[in-house]
Scaffold this motif. Sequence first.
Motif, mmCIF file in Angstrom:
data_model
loop_
_atom_site.group_PDB
_atom_site.id
_atom_site.type_symbol
_atom_site.label_atom_id
_atom_site.label_comp_id
_atom_site.label_asym_id
_atom_site.label_seq_id
_atom_site.Cartn_x
_atom_site.Cartn_y
_atom_site.Cartn_z
ATOM 1 N N ARG A 1 0.817 -1.206 0.000
ATOM 2 C CA ARG A 1 0.000 0.000 0.000
ATOM 3 C C ARG A 1 0.859 1.268 0.000
ATOM 4 O O ARG A 1 0.601 2.226 -0.755
ATOM 5 C CB ARG A 1 -0.921 -0.010 1.223
ATOM 6 N N THR A 2 1.922 1.273 0.818
ATOM 7 C CA THR A 2 2.759 2.479 0.922
ATOM 8 C C THR A 2 3.519 2.782 -0.366
ATOM 9 O O THR A 2 3.457 3.917 -0.872
ATOM 10 C CB THR A 2 3.738 2.323 2.093
ATOM 11 N N PRO A 3 4.246 1.820 -0.976
ATOM 12 C CA PRO A 3 4.944 2.156 -2.220
ATOM 13 C C PRO A 3 3.995 2.494 -3.362
ATOM 14 O O PRO A 3 4.318 3.333 -4.207
ATOM 15 C CB PRO A 3 5.767 0.899 -2.518
ATOM 16 N N LEU A 4 2.834 1.892 -3.415
ATOM 17 C CA LEU A 4 1.874 2.234 -4.468
ATOM 18 C C LEU A 4 1.377 3.671 -4.298
ATOM 19 O O LEU A 4 1.238 4.427 -5.274
ATOM 20 C CB LEU A 4 0.702 1.255 -4.442
ATOM 21 N N THR A 5 1.114 4.055 -3.051
ATOM 22 C CA THR A 5 0.666 5.436 -2.792
ATOM 23 C C THR A 5 1.766 6.427 -3.153
ATOM 24 O O THR A 5 1.507 7.472 -3.781
ATOM 25 C CB THR A 5 0.271 5.580 -1.318
ATOM 26 N N ALA A 6 3.011 6.106 -2.747
ATOM 27 C CA ALA A 6 4.128 7.008 -3.066
ATOM 28 C C ALA A 6 4.336 7.094 -4.567
ATOM 29 O O ALA A 6 4.598 8.182 -5.120
ATOM 30 C CB ALA A 6 5.391 6.523 -2.368
ATOM 31 N N LEU A 7 4.233 5.976 -5.267
ATOM 32 C CA LEU A 7 4.414 5.962 -6.719
ATOM 33 C C LEU A 7 3.349 6.815 -7.407
ATOM 34 O O LEU A 7 3.643 7.607 -8.322
ATOM 35 C CB LEU A 7 4.356 4.514 -7.217
ATOM 36 N N GLU B 1 10.453 6.023 -10.203
ATOM 37 C CA GLU B 1 11.201 4.854 -10.656
ATOM 38 C C GLU B 1 11.770 4.072 -9.482
ATOM 39 O O GLU B 1 11.767 2.838 -9.455
ATOM 40 C CB GLU B 1 12.312 5.301 -11.592
ATOM 41 N N GLU B 2 12.273 4.826 -8.483
ATOM 42 C CA GLU B 2 12.794 4.157 -7.294
ATOM 43 C C GLU B 2 11.690 3.411 -6.557
ATOM 44 O O GLU B 2 11.874 2.281 -6.085
ATOM 45 C CB GLU B 2 13.445 5.177 -6.375
ATOM 46 N N GLY B 3 10.510 4.040 -6.466
ATOM 47 C CA GLY B 3 9.383 3.360 -5.816
ATOM 48 C C GLY B 3 8.935 2.134 -6.583
ATOM 49 O O GLY B 3 8.575 1.104 -5.989
ATOM 50 N N ALA B 4 8.961 2.212 -7.924
ATOM 51 C CA ALA B 4 8.600 1.035 -8.728
ATOM 52 C C ALA B 4 9.603 -0.098 -8.516
ATOM 53 O O ALA B 4 9.230 -1.275 -8.437
ATOM 54 C CB ALA B 4 8.515 1.425 -10.199
ATOM 55 N N SER B 5 10.893 0.246 -8.424
ATOM 56 C CA SER B 5 11.905 -0.784 -8.172
ATOM 57 C C SER B 5 11.703 -1.425 -6.812
ATOM 58 O O SER B 5 11.814 -2.652 -6.662
ATOM 59 C CB SER B 5 13.299 -0.161 -8.265
#
Length: 447
Positions: free
Chosen positions: A239-245, A268-272
Amino acid sequence: MSLRLRLLLMIGISLSLLWGGVAVWMLRDLENEMRRTLDQRLAMSARMVAGLVSQNPAAWDTRSGTAGVSTLTVPATAKGLACQVSSLRGEVFARTPGAAPAAIATTTPGFAEREIDGERWRSFTVEAHGLRITTADRLAERNTLLRDVMVAAIVPFVVALIGSLMMLWIGVRSGLVPLERLRQALARRAPDALTPIPDAPMPRELQPLVDTLNQLLERMRMTISRERRFTSDAAHELRTPLTALKTHLQVARITHGKDAETALDYAEEGASRLQHTLQQLLTLAQVEGPFSWDATQRTDADEVARLAMRDAAPGTPERIELVSGGPQVELALPQALAVTALRNLLDNALRHAPAEHPVSLEIQSTQDTVCFRVCDSGPGLSADELTRVTQRFWRRDTGRGSGLGLAIVVAITERCGGSLALAQRPTGGLEAKLTLPRAKRGDPNFD
């Protein structure tokens, strides 16, 4: 075919064959005994008449001038039985009424059989005091008597066999009642009810079945719990990386220039990071779930170390120092699992160690195990942190990563019979010992 019908057929056929064999055996012995008894009756009758004659020999004196004349009348006996008293020259002194002369006209002592007017006779002749006494009876009468005796003997066997089969049916039906109760208890359970079956009183033969079912329910409960935990962990962690992305992409859309490029870099960093987390989650689910591997697969320890170093530091291989001077050894587990476990240890060490200090990887082998010793010069962990570091998604406040690396290592060691030991180094940093089982001589994995 149902179990009840199978039991009835197997036991019923066996019981019928057993009772039938005993009946045939008994009836055959009974028939032989009856024939011997009837022959003895003929012989005893002839000898009894001879004994009577010996008491008054004058009445049967062939020199009295009455030869050929029946001076005594022998009363009729049982139906089919005949008797004749004659001289050795063939002169008849007495004969039972209705007796066929040809049937008892014999000159040879002992038993004899002949057919007269379509009827078979059996006779016995004895000579005593100058007389020949012959007794005979019809074989038809014998056969009728034997048939009546056989029927009288067979009827109890048939009744007993039918009664035994009925009792067998009742016994099998009542004996399978606990199994039927168990079936009904399982049929009444809800689909999501995975609690053990109560240990109610039941036959000893059904206890292993109930124990096996309880073990199966326990494994199903653990599997479903693991799947639910995986779903919950994935939903929580993604949930957190998707929100940040999503936020960085929105910033990149409404800005231009340097700010847009920075937002895209963060996206890009969040997607990685999201990709890495997904990969770790899938790896953990695969390790904890059911899987199998080829038992003939060979896994070289040096090759595992080389592949793990390449994956952990693809651009900076000099950051890892390999110490391996022993003979070539092989591991008793798939190469992919061993590489994954060692790569996660190296990745964790590289992440926390200073860039100017290399990470040491040493391979040590014993007769039964192979130990990969990973040492770094990072800040290390406190005693409390050492107890929590292998928990899922545990990270330091400032730490990065998915928090699943060491959890995956623990899952692999538990699955393959290895172990993971973490300890604080006296000179600073963390020491991790990954112990994996070694292929033994005589195994399919070892030459």
